[in-house]
Design a protein around this motif. Sequence first.
Motif, PDB file in Angstrom:
ATOM      1  N   UNK A  57       0.831  -1.191   0.000  1.00 30.27           N
ATOM      2  CA  UNK A  57       0.000   0.000   0.000  1.00 30.27           C
ATOM      3  C   UNK A  57       0.868   1.243   0.000  1.00 30.27           C
ATOM      4  N   UNK A  58       0.277   2.369   0.374  1.00 38.94           N
ATOM      5  CA  UNK A  58       1.001   3.640   0.392  1.00 38.94           C
ATOM      6  C   UNK A  58       0.551   4.440   1.605  1.00 38.94           C
ATOM      7  N   UNK A  59       1.460   5.297   2.102  1.00 35.49           N
ATOM      8  CA  UNK A  59       1.182   5.958   3.374  1.00 35.49           C
ATOM      9  C   UNK A  59       1.844   7.326   3.448  1.00 35.49           C
ATOM     10  N   UNK A  60       1.031   8.322   3.787  1.00 37.78           N
ATOM     11  CA  UNK A  60       1.529   9.631   4.185  1.00 37.78           C
ATOM     12  C   UNK A  60       1.305   9.764   5.690  1.00 37.78           C
ATOM     13  N   UNK A  61       2.341   9.777   6.497  1.00 39.32           N
ATOM     14  CA  UNK A  61       2.146   9.939   7.939  1.00 39.32           C
ATOM     15  C   UNK A  61       1.581  11.322   8.254  1.00 39.32           C
ATOM     16  N   UNK A  62       0.855  11.440   9.345  1.00 38.27           N
ATOM     17  CA  UNK A  62       0.392  12.768   9.749  1.00 38.27           C
ATOM     18  C   UNK A  62       1.563  13.631  10.202  1.00 38.27           C
ATOM     19  N   UNK A  63       1.403  14.934  10.060  1.00 32.84           N
ATOM     20  CA  UNK A  63       2.417  15.849  10.551  1.00 32.84           C
ATOM     21  C   UNK A  63       2.505  15.758  12.072  1.00 32.84           C
ATOM     22  N   UNK A  70      -6.725   8.922   7.901  1.00 34.71           N
ATOM     23  CA  UNK A  70      -7.818   8.333   7.139  1.00 34.71           C
ATOM     24  C   UNK A  70      -7.293   7.156   6.334  1.00 34.71           C
ATOM     25  N   UNK A  71      -8.000   6.030   6.416  1.00 36.33           N
ATOM     26  CA  UNK A  71      -7.696   4.862   5.597  1.00 36.33           C
ATOM     27  C   UNK A  71      -8.597   4.924   4.367  1.00 36.33           C
ATOM     28  N   UNK A  72      -7.994   4.857   3.193  1.00 43.94           N
ATOM     29  CA  UNK A  72      -8.711   5.040   1.930  1.00 43.94           C
ATOM     30  C   UNK A  72      -8.813   3.713   1.194  1.00 43.94           C
ATOM     31  N   UNK A  78      -8.100  -0.297 -11.426  1.00 39.23           N
ATOM     32  CA  UNK A  78      -6.777   0.311 -11.257  1.00 39.23           C
ATOM     33  C   UNK A  78      -6.025  -0.312 -10.078  1.00 39.23           C
ATOM     34  N   UNK A  79      -5.428   0.508  -9.209  1.00 36.18           N
ATOM     35  CA  UNK A  79      -4.652   0.007  -8.075  1.00 36.18           C
ATOM     36  C   UNK A  79      -4.482   1.119  -7.051  1.00 36.18           C
ATOM     37  N   UNK A  80      -3.755   0.830  -5.978  1.00 34.70           N
ATOM     38  CA  UNK A  80      -3.672   1.782  -4.877  1.00 34.70           C
ATOM     39  C   UNK A  80      -2.886   3.040  -5.229  1.00 34.70           C
ATOM     40  N   UNK A  81      -1.974   2.975  -6.196  1.00 33.47           N
ATOM     41  CA  UNK A  81      -1.232   4.176  -6.565  1.00 33.47           C
ATOM     42  C   UNK A  81      -2.122   5.178  -7.290  1.00 33.47           C
ATOM     43  N   UNK A  99      -3.265   4.449   2.191  1.00 36.30           N
ATOM     44  CA  UNK A  99      -3.929   3.873   1.023  1.00 36.30           C
ATOM     45  C   UNK A  99      -3.923   2.365   1.132  1.00 36.30           C
ATOM     46  N   UNK A 100      -5.093   1.790   1.352  1.00 37.18           N
ATOM     47  CA  UNK A 100      -5.221   0.342   1.397  1.00 37.18           C
ATOM     48  C   UNK A 100      -5.159  -0.227  -0.017  1.00 37.18           C
ATOM     49  N   UNK A 101      -4.750  -1.472  -0.118  1.00 37.09           N
ATOM     50  CA  UNK A 101      -4.785  -2.169  -1.401  1.00 37.09           C
ATOM     51  C   UNK A 101      -5.448  -3.520  -1.195  1.00 37.09           C
ATOM     52  N   UNK A 102      -5.808  -4.140  -2.311  1.00 35.44           N
ATOM     53  CA  UNK A 102      -6.527  -5.406  -2.265  1.00 35.44           C
ATOM     54  C   UNK A 102      -5.688  -6.527  -2.880  1.00 35.44           C
TER      55      UNK A 102
END
Length: 266
Positions: A57-63, A70-72, A78-81, A99-102
Amino acid sequence: MCLLGLCALLVSTAATAGPVSSRVYEPVSLADTQVEFRGEPPQAITVQTADGLTLAGAYWPPDEGVDQIVVVFQGNSYNHLVMAVRAEPLRVGGRGVLLASYRGFGDNPGEPSEAGLYRDAEAWIAQARTLQPDARLYLFGFSLGGAVALEMAARHDVTAVATMGAFTSLKDAAPALLRPFVTEQYDNLETITRVNEPILLLHGTKDETIDPRMAERLEKAGGANVTRVNLTGGGHWVPLDSLAEKIWQQWEAAEAENPAVAGKAP
């Protein structure tokens, strides 16, 4: 693009029709994906599901000092990107975005299914709790991802949830001729009755894929904790650039009005 690839079955022969489930998911490999982020790209991150799959998946940490993440959950294609590019505006205010992926999407192993996607989502919820144990956790789901987000909100104690372009059920979203072949449920009309957290239903008034009247039915089923927002002139996906701040404001307003239902997992 026709939702879930189901309309393609209208030109299929009886011999190739079979269960519609195999046509529900339209993943695109990462090698075939070109994305460009406006700011810093997200971090790569993985989780392991209960049945032993490793998903990327992908992740932006909070400041620093921000306690919201938020989990998206993406839609059926398509895909998680690709979803990360779409969801990047949710970082507004330094919020964290995961960003969750499947399974079966991007370069992930496994075959997607309703039960499988829920297992995947469980792993991502657990990952979010591990990454930010004290954070307020929110869920956002687009289209098919709306079903995943609602199911996770029904199972877990989160702060709030939002969907865009959610349908009442997978069968309802299929052409009438194909409904007898739809084997998976994704029954949002039932799931939403089990969600206690504030729910924000976003739906384009010109959604060509999911009838906007489905949002009305979901609102009625969900009761008083549902806020429906008609995105005037919007289609199935509406860019979040001008919506992200409003989504967070709506969530925070709902949380302030009823903090008892907007708690954290123990």
